[in-house]
Design a protein around this motif. Structure first.
Motif, short mmCIF file in Angstrom:
data_model
loop_
_atom_site.label_atom_id
_atom_site.label_comp_id
_atom_site.label_asym_id
_atom_site.label_seq_id
_atom_site.Cartn_x
_atom_site.Cartn_y
_atom_site.Cartn_z
N PHE A 154 7.76 42.65 -45.22
CA PHE A 154 7.30 43.52 -46.21
C PHE A 154 8.54 44.34 -46.58
O PHE A 154 9.19 44.98 -45.64
CB PHE A 154 6.03 44.42 -46.15
CG PHE A 154 4.72 43.41 -46.10
CD1 PHE A 154 4.16 42.96 -47.32
CD2 PHE A 154 4.25 42.98 -44.76
CE1 PHE A 154 3.34 42.32 -47.22
CE2 PHE A 154 3.22 42.28 -44.73
CZ PHE A 154 2.62 41.72 -46.04
N GLU B 194 9.85 50.48 -47.86
CA GLU B 194 8.92 51.34 -48.32
C GLU B 194 7.60 51.39 -48.10
O GLU B 194 6.75 52.13 -48.36
CB GLU B 194 9.47 51.69 -49.85
CG GLU B 194 9.42 50.59 -50.70
CD GLU B 194 10.85 49.84 -50.77
OE1 GLU B 194 10.73 48.57 -51.57
OE2 GLU B 194 11.71 50.19 -50.15
N HIS B 195 6.97 50.12 -47.84
CA HIS B 195 5.45 49.85 -47.78
C HIS B 195 5.14 50.17 -46.26
O HIS B 195 4.10 50.10 -45.93
CB HIS B 195 5.44 48.49 -47.96
CG HIS B 195 5.56 48.22 -49.57
ND1 HIS B 195 4.59 47.47 -50.23
CD2 HIS B 195 6.35 48.50 -50.38
CE1 HIS B 195 4.94 47.34 -51.39
NE2 HIS B 195 6.11 48.20 -51.54
N TRP B 196 6.20 49.97 -45.29
CA TRP B 196 5.85 50.27 -43.94
C TRP B 196 4.90 51.33 -43.51
O TRP B 196 3.99 51.19 -42.58
CB TRP B 196 7.12 50.27 -43.00
CG TRP B 196 7.93 48.96 -43.10
CD1 TRP B 196 7.40 47.58 -43.68
CD2 TRP B 196 9.25 48.72 -42.30
NE1 TRP B 196 8.69 46.69 -43.55
CE2 TRP B 196 9.59 47.23 -42.92
CE3 TRP B 196 10.10 49.44 -41.73
CZ2 TRP B 196 10.82 46.84 -42.50
CZ3 TRP B 196 11.38 48.94 -41.50
CH2 TRP B 196 11.77 47.59 -41.80
N HIS C 124 2.60 52.68 -45.05
CA HIS C 124 1.27 52.60 -45.69
C HIS C 124 0.77 51.55 -44.66
O HIS C 124 -0.44 51.52 -44.24
CB HIS C 124 1.09 52.20 -46.86
CG HIS C 124 1.60 53.39 -47.79
ND1 HIS C 124 1.05 54.54 -47.91
CD2 HIS C 124 2.77 53.38 -48.41
CE1 HIS C 124 2.17 55.30 -48.91
NE2 HIS C 124 3.18 54.66 -49.07
N LEU C 125 1.45 50.60 -44.40
CA LEU C 125 1.05 49.28 -43.21
C LEU C 125 0.83 49.94 -41.94
O LEU C 125 0.03 49.37 -41.28
CB LEU C 125 1.88 48.25 -43.52
CG LEU C 125 2.07 47.75 -44.67
CD1 LEU C 125 3.29 46.50 -44.74
CD2 LEU C 125 0.82 47.00 -45.32
#
Length: 81
Positions: free
Chosen positions: A52, A55-57, A59-60
């Motif tokens: 992914f 910038e999503h890491w 939240h993940l």
């Protein structure tokens, strides 16, 4: 062992995560054989985070986003009792 596992999921890049993963698998089987086997079996799934956008890491990586959302509600409920 905890620090070595954190180095995997907190790595800056997928390549760094794979290096940390390999280091864990090489150094911990004598003491944590079942954990090393389990990690080896699910390697692709565990490193899917890095597929992914970066910038999503953040939240993940969170453990329980639903519980975090309702933490303030629970806090107010406990105080009102």
């Amino acid at each position: 062992a905890k620090r070595a596992l954190q180095e995997i999921w907190m790595a800056e890049t997928k390549a760094a995560a794979e290096l940390a993963f390999d280091a864990f698998i090489e150094s911990y089987p004598p003491k944590y054989a079942k954990a090393a086997d389990c990690l080896s079996k699910d390697r692709d799934t565990l490193l899917a985070l890095y597929d992914f956008p970066a910038e999503h890491w953040k939240h993940l990586r969170t453990i329980n986003p639903i519980e975090s959302t309702f933490a303030t509600v629970r806090h107010r409920t406990i105080r009102s009792k």
